[in-house]
Design an enzyme around this catalytic site. Structure first.
Site, PDB file in Angstrom:
ATOM      1  N   ASP A   5      25.311  41.927  40.178  1.00 57.83           N
ATOM      2  CA  ASP A   5      25.713  42.953  39.215  1.00 57.83           C
ATOM      3  C   ASP A   5      24.477  43.648  38.659  1.00 57.83           C
ATOM      4  OD1 ASP A   5      28.771  42.803  38.518  1.00 57.83           O
ATOM      5  OD2 ASP A   5      28.113  40.719  38.732  1.00 57.83           O
ATOM      6  N   HIS A  53      30.623  48.369  33.157  1.00 61.45           N
ATOM      7  CA  HIS A  53      31.488  47.681  32.209  1.00 61.45           C
ATOM      8  C   HIS A  53      30.680  46.599  31.502  1.00 61.45           C
ATOM      9  CE1 HIS A  53      31.627  45.182  35.840  1.00 61.45           C
ATOM     10  NE2 HIS A  53      31.916  44.151  35.048  1.00 61.45           N
ATOM     11  N   ASP A  75      33.765  35.004  32.709  1.00 58.28           N
ATOM     12  CA  ASP A  75      32.601  35.591  32.031  1.00 58.28           C
ATOM     13  C   ASP A  75      31.913  34.531  31.175  1.00 58.28           C
ATOM     14  OD1 ASP A  75      33.180  37.968  33.204  1.00 58.28           O
ATOM     15  OD2 ASP A  75      33.871  38.982  31.388  1.00 58.28           O
ATOM     16  N   GLU A 120      36.600  46.891  38.505  1.00 58.69           N
ATOM     17  CA  GLU A 120      37.731  47.178  39.384  1.00 58.69           C
ATOM     18  C   GLU A 120      38.436  48.468  38.985  1.00 58.69           C
ATOM     19  OE1 GLU A 120      38.719  42.427  40.052  1.00 58.69           O
ATOM     20  OE2 GLU A 120      39.754  43.573  38.502  1.00 58.69           O
ATOM     21  N   LYS A 180      36.237  48.397  44.312  1.00 62.49           N
ATOM     22  CA  LYS A 180      37.068  47.194  44.293  1.00 62.49           C
ATOM     23  C   LYS A 180      38.419  47.467  43.645  1.00 62.49           C
ATOM     24  CE  LYS A 180      35.085  43.382  42.905  1.00 62.49           C
ATOM     25  NZ  LYS A 180      34.612  42.297  42.000  1.00 62.49           N
ATOM     26  N   HIS A 238      48.679  39.571  41.500  1.00 59.28           N
ATOM     27  CA  HIS A 238      49.660  38.911  42.353  1.00 59.28           C
ATOM     28  C   HIS A 238      50.860  38.366  41.606  1.00 59.28           C
ATOM     29  CE1 HIS A 238      48.026  35.065  40.875  1.00 59.28           C
ATOM     30  NE2 HIS A 238      46.857  35.674  40.941  1.00 59.28           N
ATOM     31  N   THR A 282      40.643  41.478  46.042  1.00 62.62           N
ATOM     32  CA  THR A 282      40.449  40.112  45.545  1.00 62.62           C
ATOM     33  C   THR A 282      41.609  39.201  45.955  1.00 62.62           C
ATOM     34  OG1 THR A 282      41.519  40.599  43.435  1.00 62.62           O
ATOM     35  CG2 THR A 282      39.160  41.015  43.589  1.00 62.62           C
ATOM     36  N   GLU A 305      37.328  39.161  48.458  1.00 62.01           N
ATOM     37  CA  GLU A 305      36.656  38.226  47.564  1.00 62.01           C
ATOM     38  C   GLU A 305      37.682  37.209  47.085  1.00 62.01           C
ATOM     39  OE1 GLU A 305      35.069  40.321  44.260  1.00 62.01           O
ATOM     40  OE2 GLU A 305      33.618  41.492  45.432  1.00 62.01           O
ATOM     41  N   ASN A 306      37.218  36.051  46.673  1.00 59.37           N
ATOM     42  CA  ASN A 306      38.096  35.140  45.952  1.00 59.37           C
ATOM     43  C   ASN A 306      38.133  35.547  44.489  1.00 59.37           C
ATOM     44  OD1 ASN A 306      35.315  34.119  46.308  1.00 59.37           O
ATOM     45  ND2 ASN A 306      35.935  32.524  44.865  1.00 59.37           N
ATOM     46  N   ALA A 307      39.317  35.479  43.902  1.00 54.74           N
ATOM     47  CA  ALA A 307      39.472  35.904  42.508  1.00 54.74           C
ATOM     48  C   ALA A 307      39.013  34.832  41.535  1.00 54.74           C
ATOM     49  CB  ALA A 307      40.929  36.269  42.237  1.00 54.74           C
ATOM     50  N   LEU A 308      39.251  33.556  41.882  1.00 53.29           N
ATOM     51  CA  LEU A 308      38.893  32.426  41.040  1.00 53.29           C
ATOM     52  C   LEU A 308      38.052  31.447  41.848  1.00 53.29           C
ATOM     53  CD1 LEU A 308      42.368  31.841  39.331  1.00 53.29           C
ATOM     54  CD2 LEU A 308      40.394  33.023  38.365  1.00 53.29           C
ATOM     55  N   ARG A 368      31.200  31.850  43.205  1.00 47.78           N
ATOM     56  CA  ARG A 368      29.904  32.412  42.913  1.00 47.78           C
ATOM     57  C   ARG A 368      28.876  31.355  43.207  1.00 47.78           C
ATOM     58  NH1 ARG A 368      28.920  36.611  39.602  1.00 47.78           N
ATOM     59  NH2 ARG A 368      31.093  36.636  38.957  1.00 47.78           N
TER      60      ARG A 368
END
Length: 585
Positions: free
Chosen positions: A199, A238, A246, A335, A448, A453, A495, A531-534, A562
């Site tokens: 980032d 952002h 975060d 996003e 992105k 979901h 994601t 990407e994976n969301a979690l 990450r």
């Protein structure tokens, strides 16, 4: 060892084929008193085929995954596992079966050549001499199968990238703990990782209007160059803090916060709660922010373009050998969506969230849209009975989302069309600014889209609607976004690639959602990345990713969220196995 064995087999088969061909070409065949001259056509035909198959085998050997892997220690090395062998055997067997049709075609072609030379009876006479033409055809078919493996396996692998920590550059603009970072990057490189993602925080870099501090990011780019990893920048317009995952706080630049707060340029919900994570899209064309010189003002879009132009000018020497892609921040969490669900406001999964249309600019635009369309006065306001952040779509206070409710009535359709179309227009405007800023730079520009979901299985798709994705009643905002990106020659990142459809209480359908967006990207003729969301904590989640990256379309890349989640020994071992599998998927 596997490469060596395959290489020896390739050499033996090629040599046998050529020796067999030469012997056949040098011997005169006699049948019924007629002398047949050497078959030069078959000789040259098979010789050329042998050379082509040799090149195909080279492609096979060069594309097989390396047997090097990591050890069970943190960012160390571990011996190869049986899973790698099984993966490679599966790839070989799959390629052999895929080449069956081509092999049959080759045999028929060889027989046709013999028939054309008026020697069909040779194939019906027993004896090794007369069986050689058929033997040549069979050997050629086998080699063609092996060559087909090379073609199949040489297909470009799905690149695996890793997101770096959110605080990879500190608030002073310096690279955080560069010594440890280098060790981690070298370990990622050693196990086959393609690159890393970082980032680039607006709130850290632009400390004063049009004045930028790139020091930490220049150090990161140089380190990636030395290690041999690719680098993907995420231009993060952002703030960090308040969202899932975060762990640090990075606000927007102070000069942006001050103006947006006084001018009402942040998103607001129905209760008037202001979200300071990013600017409202109503600020895109409002020249309220300080410019380069005293008394000069800029719109939000001009600030975004100035920032990206400075980035392009600063890092041009790293493009594209190191920096290959720039993901442009398009909203909350980077996003393209509205901030409809935020933990800091009390939202919890699987709440439907709320519409973010109550800042002055958004309300003014909605009223203008209704007036231009000659709609009744009430249509100039957002719909009512939309529940609260944690409502379910069938709740009484969320009647708008009930089955057959306001979302599929004329007023609801008008509002949702406006709400989603403004989001797509915002994405177009920001990506156009990015294309202008990076004009002439050899990098890919991407954006992105979030994987909303939950409640995907409900007729209203309520959580998607509040986020800005009109995905019901015959509409498909994902396709609109994909076509917009296609027009601008940008690519999409999506994601929730690791999620299976198992949460029936919230009618969650992440697997089906990803498939829908993949098909939309295919229809729009743009590539798809995921990407994976979690955080991923199990091999089952990795298996879902492995299926999704080669499902409706083949993914261009996958980014793992990450690096900090790989410091555990068990997690590191699973990740290494995942990278190996991605090389043969």
């Amino acid at each position: 060892m596997l490469r060596i064995i395959l290489a020896i087999i390739a050499l033996v088969l090629s040599a046998a084929l050529q020796a067999c061909t030469i012997e056949y070409a040098e011997v005169q065949l006699v049948q019924d008193g007629v002398v047949y001259d050497p078959n030069k056509l078959i000789y040259w035909f098979v010789m050329v085929v042998a050379l082509l198959d040799t090149f195909a085998l080279i492609a096979l050997l060069s594309s097989l995954p390396s047997s090097k892997s990591s050890r069970s220690g943190r960012f160390g090395r571990m011996p190869i596992t049986l899973n790698l062998v099984f993966d490679q055997l599966a790839a070989v067997l799959g390629a052999l079966s895929g080449a069956l049709f081509l092999s049959i075609f080759v045999v028929v072609l060889s027989l046709a050549v013999l028939y054309r030379l008026e020697t069909p009876r040779m194939l019906l006479i027993s004896g090794p001499m007369y069986a050689q033409p058929l033997l040549i055809a069979v050997i050629f078919a086998v080699l063609t199968k092996i060559g087909q493996i090379g073609v199949k396996t040489a297909k470009k692998p799905v690149c695996v990238n890793v997101m770096l920590p959110l605080d990879i550059v500190d608030h002073h603009g310096n690279l955080s703990n560069p010594t440890m970072l280098r060790v981690q990057l070298e370990s990622l490189k050693r196990v086959g990782t393609s690159g890393v993602m970082a980032d680039v925080w607006w709130g850290i870099v632009e400390y004063l209007p049009a004045q930028y501090n790139w020091r930490g990011y220049l150090g990161l780019a140089q380190m990636c160059k030395e290690v041999g990893l690719k680098l993907q920048f995420v231009v993060s317009f952002h703030a960090c803090g308040g969202n899932v995952g975060d762990v640090v706080d990075v606000p927007l630049p102070r000069f942006v916060l001050d103006v947006a707060a006084t001018q009402g340029l942040f998103y607001q919900d129905v209760s008037g709660t202001v979200d300071k994570e990013c600017l409202s899209l109503s600020a895109d064309h409002e020249a309220k922010f300080p410019g380069r010189r005293e008394g000069e003002t800029r719109t939000a879009l001009q600030m975004y373009e100035d920032f990206m132009t400075a980035l392009a000018d600063t890092f041009i020497d790293f493009m594209p050998r190191v920096i290959t892609e720039v993901e442009v921040g398009l909203g909350p969490a980077g996003e393209l969506r509205y901030p409809s669900y935020i933990e800091a406001r009390g939202w919890a999964y699987p709440g439907i969230g709320q519409f973010q249309t109550y800042d002055v600019g958004m309300l003014r635009d909605l009223a203008s849209e209704a007036d231009d369309a000659n709609r009744v006065y009430d249509w100039g306001f957002p719909p009512k009975e939309t529940g609260h952040y944690n409502s379910a779509p069938d709740d009484q206070d969320a009647a708008f989302f009930n089955e057959g409710g306001g979302y599929c009535q004329p007023h609801g359709r008008f509002f949702l069309e406006w709400y989603s179309s403004r989001l797509v227009e915002h994405g177009r405007d920001v990506l156009m600014a990015a294309k202008a800023a990076f004009e002439g730079c050899p990098v890919l520009i991407s954006g992105k889209v979030s994987g909303i979901h939950w409640w995907y299985g409900h007729p209203s798709h309520a959580a998607e609607l509040t986020t800005g994705y009109y995905n019901t009643d015959g509409r498909d905002t994902y396709l609109d976004i994909a076509q917009m990106m296609s027009d601008l020659k940008c690519e999409m990142i999506f994601t929730c690639m690791e999620m299976a459809s198992i949460d029936h209480d919230a009618m969650s359908r992440p697997f089906e959602l990803v498939e829908q967006v993949q098909m939309d990207c295919k229809q729009a003729n743009i590539s798809f990345s995921g990407e994976n969301a979690l955080p991923i904590h199990s091999w089952q989640q990795y298996q879902v990713v492995l299926k999704q990256v080669n499902n409706k379309v083949r993914s261009r890349s996958f980014t793992f969220l990450r690096l900090t989640d790989l410091l555990d020994d068990h997690q590191w071992q699973m990740y290494c196995q995942f990278v190996r599998r991605m090389n043969v998927v």
